[in-house]
Scaffold this active site. Structure first.
Site, PDB file in Angstrom:
ATOM      1  N   ASN A  43      -3.661  -0.110  -8.434  1.00 34.72           N
ATOM      2  CA  ASN A  43      -2.421  -0.267  -7.663  1.00 34.72           C
ATOM      3  C   ASN A  43      -1.247   0.508  -8.251  1.00 34.72           C
ATOM      4  O   ASN A  43      -0.121   0.394  -7.775  1.00 34.72           O
ATOM      5  CB  ASN A  43      -2.070  -1.750  -7.482  1.00 34.72           C
ATOM      6  N   LYS A  44      -1.497   1.327  -9.265  1.00 29.35           N
ATOM      7  CA  LYS A  44      -0.388   2.100  -9.851  1.00 29.35           C
ATOM      8  C   LYS A  44      -0.129   3.372  -9.025  1.00 29.35           C
ATOM      9  O   LYS A  44      -0.830   3.633  -8.047  1.00 29.35           O
ATOM     10  CB  LYS A  44      -0.707   2.442 -11.310  1.00 29.35           C
TER      11      LYS A  44
END
Ligand SMILES: *Cc1c(COP(=O)(O)O)cnc(C)c1O
Length: 465
Positions: A289-290
């Protein structure tokens, strides 16, 4: 629609490519006249591969006898009746079987907090790495990814590692942080920051954040310094760079190391200089999710050659780089695989585009929600270039949890800000100050920030506020 179609003369690999671009886990197979011949899902492809088929085989070899579709003259209710938990998308065809549209259940539209965007060369490079059989931690993608990432950050060196937490741990260890030392961390951050310090057996000292930026407060850092203080770990939170001028001045004055936690801020800048390039080491995460991802993964960047060389040895069991199986230190296995690096290298190729798309999503939110009086967006300042990790706001009317509940109930994956570290029993004894942070943590909310967030999605969110 284009990202849902694949010609029957193409290969299974092309189907996978289309599937990734479309992001809907389904592809409609058509002939040269756009007539529907088949429907393939990600599950179908997995089954074919497990059965021993190759990605280079032609799609036309795998035409199913039966698949679900709808005709344009069918009643809406009948088309909807074809949709269920298993069949989430149904193609719609005209009388000549030419595909003209598709039906999708609206209630299945789910907004994840930050779905990764893998629509570039990720799959191609991954398969290349796989076929090369260099699937462990040696290979050209590791070298290329490190080289290009250090270039991107404006540093001389980079060391790829298995995740962002060990990037921090490796950096602290290489700098000699150990039991009895004190390391200053901000109160508002993901727990990995403080955990990495605790794993070195040093003592973390938790200090408050700045009210306007939500990042570590330089004045509080200075107040918390003692004779034992050895390092500061500023965190560029939610894409916002810390005040690196003040932090580096303090570090110089008191002779402290600076390890930047850049896990949420790839590409952010302070005074036109990239985060990660200020301190002794900059640490990044490539969790899914970065801003860019390798699945799991991390990177340390630095300018100092000695630190770089020590880090490569420690990452690889403490084994000498010149004498095989000769160990000079107790090292770790913190290596990244060539497979992960292949994905990362493809992500990095288009990081500017990814950053731009995320920023566009944020501007859409800012525009559509501008009249919501109790909402305050993350501040943007002249001296720093914030990037968009997750769109972040404060809900100033004390009803954050109320809105959060409503959004979650409709499968809109909004997130509360991190808890104040000092408010959690396991970290409480390390607390120095957390006044602003307690307040920001209670008011803060992240909105879904995937690339496919559309205006209609934000309008939907607006209705709940
Ligand atoms: C995600 C994150 C990390 C840890 O990264 P992992 O790759 O998940 O280990 C560290 N610090 C911050 C601020 C993060 O958001």
């Amino acid at each position: 629609m284009e990202n849902l179609l694949c010609n029957e003369n193409e290969s299974l690999f092309s189907v996978l490519e289309v599937m990734h671009k479309g992001g809907k886990k389904i592809v409609f197979i058509v002939d040269d006249d756009n007539r529907l011949k088949n429907v393939l899902t990600d599950g179908d492809i997995r089954e074919l591969l497990i059965a021993g088929h190759k990605l280079s085989e032609k799609v036309s070899n795998f035409l199913k006898k039966k698949f679900v579709y709808a005709r344009e003259d069918e009643k809406q209710s009948k088309i909807i009746a074809k949709l269920n938990e298993k069949i989430k998308i149904v193609p719609i065809v005209d009388k000549k079987m030419r595909i003209i549209d598709y039906a999708q259940l609206d209630k299945d539209v789910h907004m994840p907090i930050a779905a990764p965007n893998l629509a570039g060369k990720e799959l191609t490079y991954l398969i290349d790495a796989f076929l090369s059989t260099w699937i462990s931690s040696t290979g050209k993608y590791i070298e290329n990814f490190e080289k290009e990432f250090s270039k991107f950050c404006g540093t001389k060196y980079a060391v790829a590692v298995s995740n962002g937490t060990v990037a921090l741990h490796l950096a602290l260890t290489v700098l000699g942080i150990k039991e009895g030392d004190e390391v200053i961390v901000p109160d508002l951050t993901f727990a990995a920051t403080i955990n990495a310090v605790l794993h070195t057996k040093a003592t973390p000292v938790i200090v408050d954040i700045e009210k306007d930026y939500w990042t570590i407060n330089p004045e509080e850092i200075e107040k918390a310094i003692t004779a034992k203080t050895k390092a500061i770990v500023p965190v560029h939170l939610y894409g916002q760079p810390c005040n690196m001028k003040q932090i580096m001045d303090i570090a110089k004055k008191y002779n402290l190391f600076v390890i930047e936690d850049c896990a949420e801020a790839h590409g952010a800048e302070f005074n036109n200089k990239k985060v990660g390039s200020f301190g002794n080491v900059g640490c990044f995460s490539f969790f899914a999710n970065k801003i860019i991802t390798t699945g799991e993964g991390g990177m340390c960047v630095m300018n100092n050659k000695t630190i770089y060389e020590k880090m490569r040895v420690l990452r690889d069991h403490g084994m000498s780089k010149t004498k095989k199986y000769w160990h000079t230190q107790i090292g770790f296995n913190y290596r990244m695989t060539n497979l992960q690096a292949a994905i990362g290298y493809a992500q990095l190729e288009r990081i500017e585009q990814i950053l731009k798309t995320r920023q566009d999503v944020e501007y859409k939110y800012r525009d559509i929600l501008k009249n919501v009086k109790f909402l305050e967006f993350q501040k943007m300042q002249m001296d720093r270039k914030k990037v968009t990790w997750l769109v972040s706001v404060l809900i100033k009317n004390k009803k954050r949890n109320f809105y959060l509940k409503k959004l979650l109930a409709d499968k809109i994956d909004a997130r509360p800000f991190f808890y104040s570290l000092g408010s959690m029993p396991i970290y409480k004894k390390y607390l120095f100050s957390n006044k602003n942070s307690l307040q920001i943590s209670k008011q803060g909310l992240n909105f879904p920030t995937g690339i496919d967030i559309k205006e209609a999605d934000i309008q939907k969110i607006k209705k709940y506020l």
